[in-house]
Structure formats: C-alpha cells, structure tokens
Design an enzyme around this catalytic site. Structure first.
Site, PDB file in Angstrom:
ATOM      1  CG  HIS A  82      31.328   9.600 -18.014  1.00  0.00           C
ATOM      2  ND1 HIS A  82      31.562   8.573 -17.127  1.00  0.00           N
ATOM      3  CD2 HIS A  82      30.251  10.272 -17.530  1.00  0.00           C
ATOM      4  CE1 HIS A  82      30.674   8.619 -16.154  1.00  0.00           C
ATOM      5  NE2 HIS A  82      29.861   9.637 -16.369  1.00  0.00           N
ATOM      6  CD  GLU A 223      31.498  12.577 -15.413  1.00  0.00           C
ATOM      7  OE1 GLU A 223      30.621  13.401 -15.127  1.00  0.00           O
ATOM      8  OE2 GLU A 223      31.705  11.545 -14.717  1.00  0.00           O
ATOM      9  CG  ASP A 246      26.548  12.006 -16.974  1.00  0.00           C
ATOM     10  OD1 ASP A 246      26.254  11.016 -16.285  1.00  0.00           O
ATOM     11  OD2 ASP A 246      27.682  12.512 -16.955  1.00  0.00           O
ATOM     12  CG  HIS A 330      28.583   7.619  -8.065  1.00  0.00           C
ATOM     13  ND1 HIS A 330      29.521   8.586  -7.732  1.00  0.00           N
ATOM     14  CD2 HIS A 330      28.399   7.741  -9.403  1.00  0.00           C
ATOM     15  CE1 HIS A 330      29.877   9.259  -8.815  1.00  0.00           C
ATOM     16  NE2 HIS A 330      29.193   8.766  -9.850  1.00  0.00           N
TER      17      HIS A 330
END
Length: 365
Positions: A82, A223, A246, A330
């Site tokens: 993604h 995603e 990923d 993140h």
C-alpha cells in the site's frame, strides 16, 4: 575464468540499483498521500514503474497496476503493497485562527505534540502542533496531551485562514528522511512505501531471471483505513497467487520480549491461517536456497495487512505475506534497515522465478 573487470562491472551495476532504490524510498517518504488522497503520490509511483514494467494502469479506486509479462503467461501472480499513509484532517477552525483536527488511520497521538505539519488547503500551508506549555499545566502534567487539547498554529487570523483552509482538508507530518548509521533509514510513511520499493526491486531483478508467469505489482490505496484498495484490486485481478508486502514490528528495548523480529536479519515470512501453507513453504525454501536471510513470523489470526483482504477475494486466493522489520511504526521516525528491503525484493523475484509452469496442484488448500 571470470575476469576481475567483469566482476567490477557487476558490482557497479548492483551498487547503482541499490542507490536508486534508496533514492526512490526517500522520494516516496517525502511525498504525501493520506488514505483516500493518494492521487498526490500516484504520479511518482507511475513514473517509476513505467521504466520497469510493460504496462502501468490506474483504476477508479486509485490502485496502480504494473504488469510484467512472463514467458508462458498462463497464471497471474499479484504483488501488493500500500502507498497510503496515516494523517490528520481539519475538524474545526478556532475563532482565534487555530486548527482543531482529527486522525485518518491509526495515528499515535502521543507523538503529535510539537510536530511540524503541512495543511493541504488551497495551497500547502506550514504549521506546528501546539498545546498548553507544561509551566501552566496545574493537573496531570505528567500525562500525554490529548488530541482534543492540541491545535495547529499556522500564524494566521480566523478571517485569513478561512480563505485558505476548509473543514476536511488533510494534514500530513513534515519530515525529511534521515540516514542513520549502520545502513538504517528513518522517516515517515515507510509503512508501507518501503513495500513499494520492494516491488520495484523485484521487477528489476526479474529482468535477469526466467519466470513463467505474469506478475502484476499493485500499489494499493486506503489500507490504513480498512484494506480497501487490496479488496478492490484483488477482486479485479482475481490472481492465481498473491504476496502482500508490508512492515512488521521490530524489537526495541521497550518491547520487552513481546517482539521477536529484528532489524537487519532479513524479511519476516508469515505463517498462520491468513497464509497459504505452500506459499509459506516455498518462500522459506527459496530463501534458504538463495542464501537470503529471513525470519519467521507466526500470526495466529488476522494479519492486519492487505493479505487479509486478498485471501478472501472472489472464490479465495492462495496468499503469502512478506514483512519488512520496522521500528516505531506509525510515527514520523519509522526506522528500517535498507538491506532488509533489498533482500525482500530479491526473495520475491527468486520465488516467482522458482514457480513451476503448472501451478494447478499447488493452489488448493
């Protein structure tokens, strides 16, 4: 006898490819494309894949497909990574000119305070995320500031900012990628633009290998908000076999044994109910045969990746998952080892080249 001149030439070509992969990752990290707004990064991806694929297409959902023809072309192999990133969105404009915001995807609010941001309004606008300074906090001064207590300061009045920003405009963190020692790289949105680079390396490597089957590398959208691009692209392609690429959590001192995957020890090959057992077995066998370092990652349930959506598309697709070890997921300082990215691309290419012409007996559960 192989000449020293030939070996030097091969080494030079390899170094150039590695450097190009590093530069591509840097560009991807610097660009912006929050989930649902990937159109800003799509031209960069299309431009790169047009140099290594026979055909590049984009669908109505924003997924980009890079087709590389096989020598036989009887089966379709889908690769998926993604290209969207987590971000923020303008929720309210304070009467004093400050912007209140909400999140798009799984943003860790603990990391937001004091970050530089870009508001993508009628034009890109720089700003900073602020909150009450600790000197003025009377209670709970040792607790993380909540997102509703933060505001973005762009330096404009309420009247001025209304001309440039509206409710719903997306916001991204501003972060220049950083090259650390030991071959490590840090930056934003390496989840999962590093996976896009893995597919680029794979397609380049396939130029030097014989592969029977057509390969379609898909950079998927949305995603981070529900695997949506993987779902639509897998339904569209209905491939015979798929591998999602990923990132996965890499160990740090504060993970305290919860995480076993480490940087620099190769990609993580997943196994579990989301993964076709023969795909897992083939990936590990190829890694061993090609002397590519790898790690094993058991996932007992949902992987939380594009592999989850692809596996159940149409009548079901034999699916694998290859993950790049990543620290500080993140956040704006996600950190990886570039060698893990390169090894992931090489492993994928050799896996595809190792597939027999007839896959029929290998595609059932």
């Amino acid at each position: 006898m192989i000449s020293i001149l030939f070996l030097r030439k091969v080494k030079t070509v390899e170094n150039e490819r590695v450097q190009h992969a590093k530069e591509f990752l840097k560009k991807l990290s610097e660009h912006h494309g929050v989930s649902g707004y990937e159109r800003t990064i799509a031209p960069l991806v299309i431009q790169e894949f047009q140099t290594i694929a026979e055909e590049v297409q984009i669908d109505r959902f924003g997924n980009i497909y890079a087709h590389k023809n096989g020598e036989v072309g009887r089966y379709k192999i889908m690769l998926a990574a993604h290209m969207d990133e987590i971000g923020l969105m303008v929720k309210k404009i304070d009467p004093r000119g400050f912007l209140r915001f909400t999140t798009v995807g799984g943003v860790d609010q603990r990391t937001l305070l004091s970050q530089e941001v870009i508001i993508h309004g009628r034009q890109p606008i720089p700003g900073v995320i602020g909150a009450m300074p600790p000197h003025l906090v009377r209670e709970d001064g040792d607790k993380a500031v909540k997102i509703e207590d933060m505001g973005i300061d762009v330096g404009l009045s309420f009247v001025e900012i209304q001309k440039m920003v509206q409710i719903g405009d997306v916001i991204t963190l501003k972060r220049t990628p950083l090259e650390l020692l030991g071959g490590l790289r840090a930056g934003k949105s390496l989840d999962d633009r590093a996976g896009v680079v893995v597919m680029q390396i794979c397609l380049q490597e396939l130029d030097r290998l014989h592969h029977a089957h057509d390969v379609i590398a898909v950079t998927t959208t949305q995603e981070e908000v529900g695997l949506r691009g993987a779902l639509t692209s897998a339904y569209t392609l209905n491939p015979d076999l798929a591998i999602a690429i990923d990132v996965t959590h890499a160990a740090t001192p504060d993970t305290k044994g919860q995480v076993s995957i480490e940087l620099g020890k190769g990609p993580a090959i997943a196994l579990g109910p989301n993964i076709h057992p023969l795909v897992y077995a083939s990936l590990t066998e190829v890694a061993q045969n090609e002397r590519i370092p790898f790690q094993i990652e058991p996932v007992a349930g949902m992987t939380g990746t594009d592999a989850w959506a692809i596996q159940v598309a149409q009548a079901g697709i034999p699916t694998g998952l290859l993950s790049i070890p990543l620290r500080y997921m993140h956040t704006s300082v996600e950190t990886l080892d570039m060698q893990d990215v390169i090894n992931s691309g090489l492993l994928l290419a050799h896996f595809i080249a190792s597939l027999p012409e007839d896959l029929e007996g290998s595609l059932c559960y």
